[in-house]
Design an enzyme around this catalytic site. Sequence first.
Site, PDB file in Angstrom:
ATOM      1  N   ARG A 159       0.823  -1.199   0.000  1.00 48.84           N
ATOM      2  CA  ARG A 159       0.000   0.000   0.000  1.00 48.84           C
ATOM      3  C   ARG A 159       0.866   1.262   0.000  1.00 48.84           C
ATOM      4  O   ARG A 159       0.542   2.278  -0.591  1.00 48.84           O
ATOM      5  CB  ARG A 159      -0.901  -0.013   1.251  1.00 48.84           C
ATOM      6  CG  ARG A 159      -1.389   1.334   1.782  1.00 48.84           C
ATOM      7  CD  ARG A 159      -2.279   1.985   0.766  1.00 48.84           C
ATOM      8  NE  ARG A 159      -2.652   3.359   1.028  1.00 48.84           N
ATOM      9  CZ  ARG A 159      -3.892   3.750   1.239  1.00 48.84           C
ATOM     10  NH1 ARG A 159      -4.847   2.865   1.313  1.00 48.84           N
ATOM     11  NH2 ARG A 159      -4.180   5.033   1.374  1.00 48.84           N
ATOM     12  N   TYR A 216       3.214   3.930  -3.051  1.00 48.10           N
ATOM     13  CA  TYR A 216       2.886   5.244  -3.627  1.00 48.10           C
ATOM     14  C   TYR A 216       3.417   6.356  -2.727  1.00 48.10           C
ATOM     15  O   TYR A 216       4.103   7.281  -3.179  1.00 48.10           O
ATOM     16  CB  TYR A 216       1.372   5.350  -3.794  1.00 48.10           C
ATOM     17  CG  TYR A 216       0.864   6.704  -4.239  1.00 48.10           C
ATOM     18  CD1 TYR A 216       1.259   7.259  -5.451  1.00 48.10           C
ATOM     19  CD2 TYR A 216      -0.045   7.419  -3.449  1.00 48.10           C
ATOM     20  CE1 TYR A 216       0.774   8.496  -5.863  1.00 48.10           C
ATOM     21  CE2 TYR A 216      -0.539   8.642  -3.862  1.00 48.10           C
ATOM     22  CZ  TYR A 216      -0.128   9.184  -5.068  1.00 48.10           C
ATOM     23  OH  TYR A 216      -0.613  10.405  -5.477  1.00 48.10           O
ATOM     24  N   ASN A 232      -7.574  14.368  -0.682  1.00 43.19           N
ATOM     25  CA  ASN A 232      -8.785  13.803  -1.315  1.00 43.19           C
ATOM     26  C   ASN A 232      -9.655  14.817  -2.045  1.00 43.19           C
ATOM     27  O   ASN A 232     -10.769  15.122  -1.605  1.00 43.19           O
ATOM     28  CB  ASN A 232      -9.595  13.010  -0.275  1.00 43.19           C
ATOM     29  CG  ASN A 232      -8.859  11.758   0.163  1.00 43.19           C
ATOM     30  OD1 ASN A 232      -7.830  11.828   0.843  1.00 43.19           O
ATOM     31  ND2 ASN A 232      -9.335  10.598  -0.215  1.00 43.19           N
ATOM     32  N   VAL A 234     -12.901   5.889  -3.345  1.00 43.46           N
ATOM     33  CA  VAL A 234     -14.139   5.593  -2.616  1.00 43.46           C
ATOM     34  C   VAL A 234     -15.379   6.298  -3.183  1.00 43.46           C
ATOM     35  O   VAL A 234     -16.454   5.703  -3.252  1.00 43.46           O
ATOM     36  CB  VAL A 234     -13.956   5.876  -1.101  1.00 43.46           C
ATOM     37  CG1 VAL A 234     -13.775   7.349  -0.789  1.00 43.46           C
ATOM     38  CG2 VAL A 234     -15.101   5.296  -0.306  1.00 43.46           C
ATOM     39  N   ALA A 279     -16.110   7.041  -6.238  1.00 39.59           N
ATOM     40  CA  ALA A 279     -16.577   6.333  -7.433  1.00 39.59           C
ATOM     41  C   ALA A 279     -17.122   4.954  -7.064  1.00 39.59           C
ATOM     42  O   ALA A 279     -18.116   4.503  -7.636  1.00 39.59           O
ATOM     43  CB  ALA A 279     -15.445   6.210  -8.447  1.00 39.59           C
ATOM     44  N   ASP A 325     -12.899  -2.595   6.148  1.00 37.64           N
ATOM     45  CA  ASP A 325     -12.525  -2.715   7.563  1.00 37.64           C
ATOM     46  C   ASP A 325     -13.437  -1.876   8.475  1.00 37.64           C
ATOM     47  O   ASP A 325     -12.969  -1.194   9.398  1.00 37.64           O
ATOM     48  CB  ASP A 325     -11.046  -2.336   7.742  1.00 37.64           C
ATOM     49  CG  ASP A 325     -10.128  -3.244   6.911  1.00 37.64           C
ATOM     50  OD1 ASP A 325     -10.465  -4.444   6.762  1.00 37.64           O
ATOM     51  OD2 ASP A 325      -9.103  -2.769   6.389  1.00 37.64           O
ATOM     52  N   ARG A 335     -11.308  10.664   6.350  1.00 40.59           N
ATOM     53  CA  ARG A 335     -10.708  11.462   5.287  1.00 40.59           C
ATOM     54  C   ARG A 335     -11.297  12.866   5.305  1.00 40.59           C
ATOM     55  O   ARG A 335     -12.438  13.076   5.723  1.00 40.59           O
ATOM     56  CB  ARG A 335     -10.992  10.857   3.908  1.00 40.59           C
ATOM     57  CG  ARG A 335     -10.328   9.528   3.617  1.00 40.59           C
ATOM     58  CD  ARG A 335      -8.832   9.651   3.451  1.00 40.59           C
ATOM     59  NE  ARG A 335      -8.224   8.378   3.062  1.00 40.59           N
ATOM     60  CZ  ARG A 335      -7.861   7.420   3.907  1.00 40.59           C
ATOM     61  NH1 ARG A 335      -8.026   7.574   5.213  1.00 40.59           N
ATOM     62  NH2 ARG A 335      -7.305   6.298   3.466  1.00 40.59           N
ATOM     63  N   ASP A 344      -5.134   5.885   8.577  1.00 35.42           N
ATOM     64  CA  ASP A 344      -6.280   5.972   9.490  1.00 35.42           C
ATOM     65  C   ASP A 344      -6.942   7.354   9.486  1.00 35.42           C
ATOM     66  O   ASP A 344      -8.151   7.500   9.560  1.00 35.42           O
ATOM     67  CB  ASP A 344      -5.871   5.587  10.921  1.00 35.42           C
ATOM     68  CG  ASP A 344      -4.693   6.391  11.429  1.00 35.42           C
ATOM     69  OD1 ASP A 344      -3.643   6.413  10.756  1.00 35.42           O
ATOM     70  OD2 ASP A 344      -4.811   7.030  12.493  1.00 35.42           O
TER      71      ASP A 344
END
Length: 361
Positions: free
Chosen positions: A161, A164, A193, A213, A215, A231, A237, A317
């Site tokens: 993850r 990037y 975001n 998320v 989309a 999860d 965000r 998180d």
Amino acid sequence: MRVEHNPVICLLGCGGFIGSHLLCRLLAGGAYSVIGVDIASDRIQHLLDHPHFEFVCADVYDTAALEPLIAKSSIVISLVALCNPWLYTTRPVEVIEINYLHPLNLIRQCSAQGQWLIQFSTSEVYGKTVAAVAGLGDDASHQLLDEDTTPFVLGPLAAQRWCYAAAKQLLERTIYAWGFERNLRYTIVRPFNFIGPRMDYIPGVDGEGIPRVMACFMEALMKGQPLKLVDGGESRRVFTYIDDAVDAVCAMLAHPVQARNQVFNIGNPANEVSIAQLAQRMIDIYRRLRMLPPHHEIAITKIDGCQLYGEGYEDSDRRIPSIAKAQRLLQWQPRVGLEDALEKTMQGYIDYYTTRLEQAV
Ligand code: UDP
């Protein structure tokens, strides 16, 4: 493009989500001429004939194609990125190459020729909160992320993850080093975001895999499927409306001295939600926009992160930006609240995808 005396901006990735919105604003203001580079132009069809715009259909990593375009420009804005968590766990080599290796030539050329490089990075560089890693719980996780003092916290190597974030961190460090040692003039942008019309894709219509998320939830809403909470949807965000993001870039261009060799968080800290809250708000807005009766069932389900994205998935998180520096140096202030931002973005999806989804069935 007409010959003129406006400063020339080379916009790399002009056909993408951020690029298309930024291009529109730059051309509307009349103060700049823009050379835009991208392989896709479907989002910017209405701008292709603009007298202050030259579109070059090329791969942004085609150094030979790019060099003369950069040479003609005084500012380079690089938006190019592979920024989709599903790609981090499925195509990590490409993620590292596109986000780190390829932009190196750009840094060298801008440094040698004196262009101001405005490089988009990511809020993902912050990784997880220190509080989450140290097991301090939620109480301490709300600390604002500060561009110049907050450490970067990533997971272990096998947690792909973070490839990037690591690639963008090293890109930022490389830019910083060239600024320090080789006189590169730069500004680094860390987006939180960004959302708005024309972002991402719907699988099976204009892309494949798992988009971000907004989309994912729009796809589920429009297909009448359950929204999946990864999860449990506890991650949080800050969603930032694209018009505020474009304002921030314009504020950088308007304050070149203040923006010089700075990193800026660009996000709206007032717009924080957990993903579970996001799902509920999107359901409510969708019902309203579509005038669905209250008893119309829209389900929410839970899914394990590694099941959805593959092994190596971990999550960030929480990430709330401090925007004090952008406020102070750029006089920038985000204005669009979460409800408004979600509604405009969702309406954009409905307008664009309703017929396309029917045709795809
Ligand atoms: N997410 C989710 N359901 C989905 C897609 C994403 O719960 O169908 C979660 C994801 O695990 C993460 C958050 O939504 O916690 C934001 O993910 P996104 O892919 O938009 O990008 P990120 O902000 O992580 O870069």
